[in-house]
Write a protein that holds these residues in place. Sequence first.
Motif, PDB file in Angstrom:
ATOM      1  N   GLU A  15      23.961  23.370  50.689  1.00  0.00           N
ATOM      2  CA  GLU A  15      23.261  23.755  49.510  1.00  0.00           C
ATOM      3  C   GLU A  15      23.875  25.205  49.014  1.00  0.00           C
ATOM      4  OE1 GLU A  15      18.591  25.363  48.171  1.00  0.00           O
ATOM      5  OE2 GLU A  15      19.171  25.000  50.132  1.00  0.00           O
ATOM      6  N   ALA A  16      24.390  26.108  49.726  1.00  0.00           N
ATOM      7  CA  ALA A  16      25.104  27.065  48.980  1.00  0.00           C
ATOM      8  C   ALA A  16      26.480  26.456  48.322  1.00  0.00           C
ATOM      9  CB  ALA A  16      25.383  28.108  49.990  1.00  0.00           C
ATOM     10  N   LEU A  17      26.907  25.468  48.919  1.00  0.00           N
ATOM     11  CA  LEU A  17      28.183  25.090  48.615  1.00  0.00           C
ATOM     12  C   LEU A  17      27.843  24.242  47.004  1.00  0.00           C
ATOM     13  CD1 LEU A  17      31.127  24.729  48.942  1.00  0.00           C
ATOM     14  CD2 LEU A  17      30.707  22.602  50.175  1.00  0.00           C
ATOM     15  N   VAL A  18      26.964  23.406  47.115  1.00  0.00           N
ATOM     16  CA  VAL A  18      26.531  22.924  45.857  1.00  0.00           C
ATOM     17  C   VAL A  18      26.186  24.102  44.787  1.00  0.00           C
ATOM     18  CG1 VAL A  18      24.453  21.661  44.554  1.00  0.00           C
ATOM     19  CG2 VAL A  18      25.356  21.030  46.663  1.00  0.00           C
ATOM     20  N   LYS A  19      25.495  25.113  44.997  1.00  0.00           N
ATOM     21  CA  LYS A  19      25.298  26.284  44.016  1.00  0.00           C
ATOM     22  C   LYS A  19      26.548  26.896  43.712  1.00  0.00           C
ATOM     23  CE  LYS A  19      20.495  26.973  45.626  1.00  0.00           C
ATOM     24  NZ  LYS A  19      19.858  26.634  44.175  1.00  0.00           N
ATOM     25  N   PHE A  20      27.188  27.055  44.595  1.00  0.00           N
ATOM     26  CA  PHE A  20      28.603  27.696  44.415  1.00  0.00           C
ATOM     27  C   PHE A  20      29.461  26.848  43.355  1.00  0.00           C
ATOM     28  CE2 PHE A  20      33.274  28.287  45.266  1.00  0.00           C
ATOM     29  CZ  PHE A  20      33.239  29.695  44.900  1.00  0.00           C
ATOM     30  N   VAL A  21      29.490  25.664  43.363  1.00  0.00           N
ATOM     31  CA  VAL A  21      30.096  25.054  42.458  1.00  0.00           C
ATOM     32  C   VAL A  21      29.423  24.870  41.145  1.00  0.00           C
ATOM     33  CG1 VAL A  21      30.851  22.440  41.709  1.00  0.00           C
ATOM     34  CG2 VAL A  21      31.178  23.324  43.998  1.00  0.00           C
ATOM     35  N   GLU A  22      28.266  24.868  41.085  1.00  0.00           N
ATOM     36  CA  GLU A  22      27.309  24.763  39.836  1.00  0.00           C
ATOM     37  C   GLU A  22      27.595  26.351  39.186  1.00  0.00           C
ATOM     38  OE1 GLU A  22      23.523  24.198  41.273  1.00  0.00           O
ATOM     39  OE2 GLU A  22      23.599  21.948  41.007  1.00  0.00           O
ATOM     40  N   LEU A  38      36.175  20.793  50.980  1.00  0.00           N
ATOM     41  CA  LEU A  38      35.024  21.101  51.766  1.00  0.00           C
ATOM     42  C   LEU A  38      33.860  20.515  51.275  1.00  0.00           C
ATOM     43  CD1 LEU A  38      33.756  22.800  54.085  1.00  0.00           C
ATOM     44  CD2 LEU A  38      33.629  24.775  52.542  1.00  0.00           C
ATOM     45  N   VAL A  39      33.668  20.223  49.937  1.00  0.00           N
ATOM     46  CA  VAL A  39      32.861  19.400  49.358  1.00  0.00           C
ATOM     47  C   VAL A  39      32.785  18.079  49.855  1.00  0.00           C
ATOM     48  CG1 VAL A  39      31.425  19.033  47.375  1.00  0.00           C
ATOM     49  CG2 VAL A  39      32.368  21.193  47.363  1.00  0.00           C
ATOM     50  N   GLU A  40      33.866  17.675  49.832  1.00  0.00           N
ATOM     51  CA  GLU A  40      34.130  16.226  50.159  1.00  0.00           C
ATOM     52  C   GLU A  40      33.666  15.813  51.523  1.00  0.00           C
ATOM     53  OE1 GLU A  40      37.260  12.572  49.788  1.00  0.00           O
ATOM     54  OE2 GLU A  40      37.922  14.735  50.184  1.00  0.00           O
ATOM     55  N   ALA A  41      33.852  16.839  52.316  1.00  0.00           N
ATOM     56  CA  ALA A  41      33.433  16.560  54.047  1.00  0.00           C
ATOM     57  C   ALA A  41      32.111  16.708  54.154  1.00  0.00           C
ATOM     58  CB  ALA A  41      34.278  17.782  54.633  1.00  0.00           C
ATOM     59  N   TYR A  42      31.406  17.747  53.557  1.00  0.00           N
ATOM     60  CA  TYR A  42      29.871  17.747  53.534  1.00  0.00           C
ATOM     61  C   TYR A  42      29.344  16.381  52.838  1.00  0.00           C
ATOM     62  CZ  TYR A  42      29.250  22.153  55.158  1.00  0.00           C
ATOM     63  OH  TYR A  42      29.024  23.674  56.013  1.00  0.00           O
ATOM     64  N   ARG A  47      25.995  12.164  53.587  1.00  0.00           N
ATOM     65  CA  ARG A  47      25.779  11.093  52.649  1.00  0.00           C
ATOM     66  C   ARG A  47      24.266  10.321  52.472  1.00  0.00           C
ATOM     67  NH1 ARG A  47      29.131   9.461  56.527  1.00  0.00           N
ATOM     68  NH2 ARG A  47      28.670   7.656  57.803  1.00  0.00           N
ATOM     69  N   ASP A  48      23.661  10.489  53.643  1.00  0.00           N
ATOM     70  CA  ASP A  48      22.403   9.770  53.820  1.00  0.00           C
ATOM     71  C   ASP A  48      21.200  10.859  53.498  1.00  0.00           C
ATOM     72  OD1 ASP A  48      23.304   7.201  53.994  1.00  0.00           O
ATOM     73  OD2 ASP A  48      23.588   7.391  56.229  1.00  0.00           O
ATOM     74  N   ASP A  49      21.662  12.117  53.543  1.00  0.00           N
ATOM     75  CA  ASP A  49      20.556  13.282  53.367  1.00  0.00           C
ATOM     76  C   ASP A  49      20.086  13.299  51.935  1.00  0.00           C
ATOM     77  OD1 ASP A  49      21.183  15.726  55.787  1.00  0.00           O
ATOM     78  OD2 ASP A  49      21.275  13.599  56.103  1.00  0.00           O
ATOM     79  N   PRO A  50      18.972  13.768  51.617  1.00  0.00           N
ATOM     80  CA  PRO A  50      18.555  14.113  50.121  1.00  0.00           C
ATOM     81  C   PRO A  50      19.690  14.856  49.360  1.00  0.00           C
ATOM     82  CG  PRO A  50      16.896  14.528  51.747  1.00  0.00           C
ATOM     83  CD  PRO A  50      17.930  14.509  52.599  1.00  0.00           C
ATOM     84  N   ILE A  51      20.525  15.672  50.083  1.00  0.00           N
ATOM     85  CA  ILE A  51      21.308  16.558  49.272  1.00  0.00           C
ATOM     86  C   ILE A  51      22.738  15.783  49.126  1.00  0.00           C
ATOM     87  CG2 ILE A  51      22.523  17.737  51.256  1.00  0.00           C
ATOM     88  CD1 ILE A  51      22.312  20.235  49.753  1.00  0.00           C
ATOM     89  N   GLY A  52      22.771  14.583  49.560  1.00  0.00           N
ATOM     90  CA  GLY A  52      23.966  13.956  49.587  1.00  0.00           C
ATOM     91  C   GLY A  52      24.427  13.633  48.052  1.00  0.00           C
ATOM     92  N   ALA A  53      23.461  13.082  47.386  1.00  0.00           N
ATOM     93  CA  ALA A  53      23.629  12.897  45.825  1.00  0.00           C
ATOM     94  C   ALA A  53      24.388  14.222  44.987  1.00  0.00           C
ATOM     95  CB  ALA A  53      22.623  12.459  45.080  1.00  0.00           C
ATOM     96  N   GLU A  54      23.540  15.348  45.438  1.00  0.00           N
ATOM     97  CA  GLU A  54      24.106  16.582  44.865  1.00  0.00           C
ATOM     98  C   GLU A  54      25.308  17.021  45.079  1.00  0.00           C
ATOM     99  OE1 GLU A  54      22.395  18.130  42.360  1.00  0.00           O
ATOM    100  OE2 GLU A  54      20.944  16.506  42.442  1.00  0.00           O
ATOM    101  N   LEU A  55      25.601  16.775  46.334  1.00  0.00           N
ATOM    102  CA  LEU A  55      26.924  17.060  46.987  1.00  0.00           C
ATOM    103  C   LEU A  55      28.230  16.088  46.396  1.00  0.00           C
ATOM    104  CD1 LEU A  55      26.274  17.543  50.756  1.00  0.00           C
ATOM    105  CD2 LEU A  55      27.174  19.261  49.256  1.00  0.00           C
ATOM    106  N   ARG A  56      27.993  15.014  46.129  1.00  0.00           N
ATOM    107  CA  ARG A  56      28.923  13.803  45.498  1.00  0.00           C
ATOM    108  C   ARG A  56      29.273  14.206  44.119  1.00  0.00           C
ATOM    109  NH1 ARG A  56      26.011  10.188  48.793  1.00  0.00           N
ATOM    110  NH2 ARG A  56      24.170   9.799  47.143  1.00  0.00           N
TER     111      ARG A  56
END
Length: 235
Positions: A15-22, A38-42, A47-56
């Motif tokens: 979640e912090a990584l997503v916010k960092f990119v944003e 690192l984002v790609e690895a997460y 990929r099947d978690d709710p946060i998967g779409a945000e990470l993509r």
Amino acid sequence: RLADVVTSNTEQSAEALVKFVESHMDADDEIDADVATLVEAYAIEMRDDPIGAELRKAHVVALGKSGHFTAAFEALSRVRSRAANTHADTLRDLILETLTKKAEDVQFLDHAFAQMAIAPESIAPKVRFQLADRLANLGFPEQAQTILTTPPEHIGGTAVRLLKARISLDLARPQEALAHLYGIDTEEAENLTALAKAQIGEFDVAHSIFSESGDIANSERTAWLADNWPELTQE
């Protein structure tokens, strides 16, 4: 603080990584290539978690912000094909804006031409203007005019009219350029008007405008080209 949480490798890291990119969504902000990896690895791991779409989505942004434009557009295609994503056009606008501001000329042209062929009407007006401006500066006025006049949204404003005038002059359409310049009272508009007058053949008028603006080189050139050159070149 976000960077610290990311490197802590805890449950909050993704979640912090997503916010960092944003937090680097501004067109002038850059992201290190290691962050994109690192984002790609997460994104793969979760990929099947709710946060998967945000990470993509964050992966697309991180690739673009790190200058990996080919990979960014490829990742964007995967995001778009995975599901009907309402943020896909916004992500493309972000990559295109970064591309226009940061990429080398050949890299910019390669991706700009490719993206202009894919639903150009979905590109945000502001980004279309930026694309057209750089295309015109690089000597591609026809392509610049095409993207600038793409429907459905009309792009207006003084800056756009000045750019359209520049493009019209590059395409040897001086009357069209004068129509775009009508009513604009700026130094750039005066210079473009003089260039348009010179293209039409009204060299004495162009000479007068260039003289008033202090453009000595063009003032002398148009004076010699005018019918009344002996009078104009006397001084």
